[in-house]
Each structure stands twice: as C-alpha cells, then as structure tokens.
Design an enzyme around this catalytic site. Sequence first.
Site, short mmCIF file in Angstrom:
data_model
loop_
_atom_site.label_atom_id
_atom_site.label_comp_id
_atom_site.label_asym_id
_atom_site.label_seq_id
_atom_site.Cartn_x
_atom_site.Cartn_y
_atom_site.Cartn_z
N SER A 231 2.08 1.32 -5.98
CA SER A 231 1.84 2.32 -4.76
C SER A 231 3.21 3.38 -4.86
O SER A 231 3.23 4.46 -4.94
CB SER A 231 1.47 1.86 -3.61
N GLY B 104 -31.79 -5.05 -2.12
CA GLY B 104 -32.21 -6.62 -2.26
C GLY B 104 -31.70 -7.13 -3.50
O GLY B 104 -30.91 -6.61 -4.05
N GLU C 268 4.25 -0.38 -13.04
CA GLU C 268 5.00 -1.62 -13.44
C GLU C 268 4.92 -2.75 -12.65
O GLU C 268 4.33 -3.03 -11.69
CB GLU C 268 6.68 -1.19 -13.32
N GLU D 83 -4.57 5.97 -9.23
CA GLU D 83 -4.16 7.45 -8.97
C GLU D 83 -3.79 7.44 -7.45
O GLU D 83 -3.76 8.58 -6.57
CB GLU D 83 -5.10 8.63 -9.22
N THR E 29 -3.99 4.47 -3.84
CA THR E 29 -4.92 3.75 -3.21
C THR E 29 -5.32 4.45 -2.00
O THR E 29 -4.72 5.26 -1.67
CB THR E 29 -4.39 2.23 -2.76
C1 LIG Z 1 -8.25 -0.96 -13.89
C2 LIG Z 1 -7.03 -0.10 -13.42
C3 LIG Z 1 -6.69 1.14 -14.18
C4 LIG Z 1 -5.33 1.39 -14.03
N1 LIG Z 1 -5.07 2.79 -14.59
C5 LIG Z 1 -3.57 3.10 -14.59
C6 LIG Z 1 -2.91 4.06 -15.39
O1 LIG Z 1 -3.93 4.62 -16.34
N2 LIG Z 1 -1.79 4.50 -15.14
C7 LIG Z 1 -1.09 3.88 -14.21
O2 LIG Z 1 0.15 4.06 -14.16
N3 LIG Z 1 -1.53 2.98 -13.44
C8 LIG Z 1 -2.69 2.44 -13.57
N4 LIG Z 1 -3.38 1.42 -12.79
C9 LIG Z 1 -2.75 0.99 -11.53
C10 LIG Z 1 -2.71 1.59 -10.31
O3 LIG Z 1 -2.67 2.81 -10.22
C11 LIG Z 1 -2.06 0.75 -9.24
O4 LIG Z 1 -2.86 -0.56 -9.20
C12 LIG Z 1 -2.07 1.33 -7.92
O5 LIG Z 1 -1.12 2.47 -7.86
C13 LIG Z 1 -1.88 0.44 -6.79
O6 LIG Z 1 -0.56 -0.58 -7.14
P1 LIG Z 1 -0.39 -1.89 -7.05
O7 LIG Z 1 -1.52 -2.65 -7.81
O8 LIG Z 1 0.90 -2.34 -7.55
O9 LIG Z 1 -0.64 -2.04 -5.36
P2 LIG Z 1 0.54 -2.31 -4.47
O10 LIG Z 1 1.27 -1.04 -4.51
O11 LIG Z 1 1.42 -3.53 -4.61
O12 LIG Z 1 -0.20 -2.38 -3.14
C14 LIG Z 1 -0.93 -3.55 -2.70
C15 LIG Z 1 -1.94 -2.95 -1.49
O13 LIG Z 1 -0.84 -2.60 -0.52
C16 LIG Z 1 -1.17 -1.31 -0.02
N5 LIG Z 1 -0.02 -0.62 0.29
C17 LIG Z 1 1.13 -0.53 -0.46
N6 LIG Z 1 1.95 0.38 0.09
C18 LIG Z 1 1.40 0.70 1.26
C19 LIG Z 1 1.91 1.50 2.29
N7 LIG Z 1 3.30 2.21 2.33
N8 LIG Z 1 1.15 1.59 3.45
C20 LIG Z 1 -0.02 0.87 3.54
N9 LIG Z 1 -0.30 0.09 2.67
C21 LIG Z 1 0.20 0.05 1.52
C22 LIG Z 1 -1.95 -0.69 -1.18
O14 LIG Z 1 -2.76 0.40 -0.69
C23 LIG Z 1 -2.76 -2.08 -1.67
O15 LIG Z 1 -3.93 -2.01 -0.96
C24 LIG Z 1 -4.38 1.04 -12.92
C25 LIG Z 1 -5.02 -0.18 -12.10
C26 LIG Z 1 -6.18 -0.65 -12.38
C27 LIG Z 1 -6.61 -1.76 -11.74
#
Ligand SMILES: Cc1cc2nc3c(=O)[nH]c(=O)nc-3n(C[C@H](O)[C@H](O)[C@H](O)COP(=O)(O)OP(=O)(O)OC[C@H]3O[C@@H](n4cnc5c(N)ncnc54)[C@H](O)[C@@H]3O)c2cc1C
Length: 404
Positions: A143, A357, A138, A381, A383
Amino acid sequence: MIDLEVPRKFSGLIEHARAMADEVFRPISRKYDLAEHTYPAELDIMAALIDGVSRTGESAGASSVGSVASQSAGRSPGARNGANMSSVLSILETCRGDVGLTLSLPRQGLGNAAIAAVANPEQKTRYAGRWAAMAITEPETGSDSGAIRTTATKDGDHYVLNGEKIYVTAGERAELVVVWATLDRSLGKQAIKSFVVERSNPGMTLVRLEHKLGIRASDTAAFVLTDCRVPAEDLLGDPEIRIEGGFGGAMQTFDNTRPLVAAMGLGLTRACLDRTRELLAEAGVEVDWDRPAHVQSAAAARLIQMEADYESAHLLTLRAAWMADNGQPNSMEASMAKAKAGRTCVNVALACVELCGATGYAERELLEKWARDSKILDIFEGTQQIQLLVVARRLLGMSSTQLK
Ligand SMILES: Cc1cc2nc3c(=O)[nH]c(=O)nc-3n(C[C@H](O)[C@H](O)[C@H](O)COP(=O)(O)OP(=O)(O)OC[C@H]3O[C@@H](n4cnc5c(N)ncnc54)[C@H](O)[C@@H]3O)c2cc1C
C-alpha cells in the site's frame, strides 16, 4: 456539465467489446480458471483484431488500456469524451465476460497505462505496440508505494537496478516490465522513477508464479533484479529529482488506472446481477421495478438494492474517466470510484452466490468463480482502505504525512 448518457460515438466500441465478452471470453472462462498458468492462446486472435481496429482508427480499441493518457495528451479545451472514457466502457464489457482474460489481453497491460501516463513522446513511439506489465509492489511494501526499496544507480549511460518485485500482473507474458525504483531513498517519494525493463534482460529473473484464489487466467509473477542494467533512455519521463512533484508523474498512473479497475468491478458486478436475475426468474422470483422494494420478496428487494449500488458505482466511474479526459485533477474521484466499485463487486458477487443457493456455489455456474474473482478488484491499484484514505486526505486538505 456531465451528460449521463453513454456517448453515441462509443456504441460501436461497446458492441465489439460485448461480443468479445459473450462469444470469446465466456466460453473459455472456466477452462482457464481450471488451467491456471496456461496461456489463453485464443487471445492472440483478439489482440490482432484489436490492433486492426485501432490501426483503422475506428476506435481506441476495446479495453485499450495503453492508449489512455497518450490520447488524452494534447487535448483541446472544452468537454470531451476520449480514451479514458472509451477504455472504461470497453473494459466494463470485457470484464462482464472475464476479468482474468481481460488482464491477459496482449498489449493492454497496466504497464502500458503507466507508459502512456509518464513517458515522453519519443518513448511513447518507441514502446508503441509492445505489451508492458507494471511492477511497484515489493515484499516489504504494498500500500505504501512511496516506501519502495528497489534502487536505481546511474552508471554511465545506464541505470543499475537492484531489488525484488512481487505480484506483477502479466509479468510472465508481457514483453516489458515497468519497474518503480528509487534514485535515492533518503530523498523520499520524489526520487522514485519508473524504468522500462525488457523481460529478456538477464538482470531480471522471474522466480515464481503465484497460485491464486481468483483471476486465474491472469499470470502473476515475482522477480528479482540483480545488477539489472537498463539504458538511461528507458527511465520514463523526467530523470531529474524534483522536490516538488517528482513522484507526481508515477502517481499520475493511478489517476488513469483506478477508473479502469473500477470498470473491471462494474463488469463483474453486471455479470453477477444479470445471471442471478435469470436464475431467480427461473425459480419464479421476478422483480417489479415499478413497486417499492419493501412490498416485494426479500430476494427481489435485495436485487433492487444491488442495482442501486451498481448504478452509483457506474456514475462515479464515468465521472472519474470524464475528468481524466478533460484534464481535470481526479485523484479523489478516481479513488471514490475504485472504492465504491471494488466494495460493490465483492458484496454483490457474494450476495448472488447466497441468493442462488447451492446453484450459486457449484461449478456448473460461473457465480462461484465470480465470487473468487471479485476480491482482487478491491485490492490491486490500492486497497479499499487506501482509496478511502486518499478521499479523506483530499476532503480534509491533508497531506500523506498528516493523515496516514
Ligand atoms: C492478483 C494480484 C495482482 C497484483 N498485480 C499487481 C501489479 O500488477 N503490480 C503491482 O505493483 N502490484 C500488484 N499487486 C499488488 C497489490 O497492489 C498489493 O497487494 C496492494 O497494493 C496491497 O499491498 P499489500 O498486499 O502489501 O498489503 P498491505 O499494504 O500490507 O496492506 C494489508 C492490509 O492493511 C491495510 N492498510 C495498509 N495501510 C493502511 C493504512 N494506512 N490505513 C488503513 N489500512 C491500511 C490494507 O488496506 C490491507 O487491507 C497485485 C496483487 C495481487 C493479489
């Protein structure tokens, strides 16, 4: 005891998937990278072929994500290699062809894996043969999937869903979307349930398709749910809020899907390594596998190092899939596999562009595309950081509230 040889019974499946990668995916890979948001019609024929193979019972079907948990259920005791292993092996091959196209194969969505993991037998029968996307993320929550805000309120024999979902892979093309929503935010993770929503439901509106860095053949949709009425029988699994393990059902999805995403990373890594070896050989750089890396050229030494990384990610992934097939809790191993394979494919893809390259950077080759495609495999799934967090919690015996 794990036998590290790939089981012989899967050799036909692997050959099918390899042929699909080489003869169908590779030739159209660039076309759909450039034509983002265009439906790859060629995949309809592939889906029909996969259905045919599955119906005859010849195999679980190349990259048949949807069959993962359903075929694992009711397994007999004793070591076995089942649908998780076959899915991992076939996805590895198809992703050697193209990751975005693999994600666009009809009826093979991540939502199908969610259904297979959580649905009751009647629901599994009802949704069989339908293509399902999965909507967890959402605008305010990625995450931390336990903090989702989309609500589900019981109203007679329906639930009414309200909220927003973003980054839904195959959200435009799938027939169903598995939506995570909370029955009561005050009860935390335990109140989160998954609902199967028809794409045609008037309460769920597709508001946007994303333009992306990579996997452009795969559509990524955003939805708004406004008083979206879903029949009560479309709540997956147990409708009760159980303080112990209520979220377990939904989270179980990850134990099955993370090894699959790790396999996607392996396929892309294999593609990069194989093509780079060919290009380096054409430039006169050959790897001598019988001699230590430090007495060879820097490029050859780098290839040896990357092959070692590939092999360790490969073994971790097979182990996680094997454990799932054998009913062993595999959250830590699934996260280890996803972390290692995700990091490896990003590192290898970029290193291969570097080693080749200007050739690696140009559109004449697919290496530049693979470098763009790789990053998502270390994001969705869960990060890299989240996988390591899961591993740390398991190793230290700490809960998600103790280690955030
Ligand atoms: C092309 C694409 C396809 C996708 N497909 C799906 C799908 O089919 N269904 C679905 O539900 N989602 C999907 N997603 C979403 C994806 O699962 C999320 O982008 C991912 O879970 C990360 O969430 P966020 O982008 O909100 O990043 P955030 O949660 O905001 O994280 C940002 C950064 O902070 C780091 N971080 C966050 N929490 C912590 C912690 N506690 N400790 C250390 N580091 C942390 C993360 O690793 C990341 O580097 C998709 C995303 C993309 C880009």
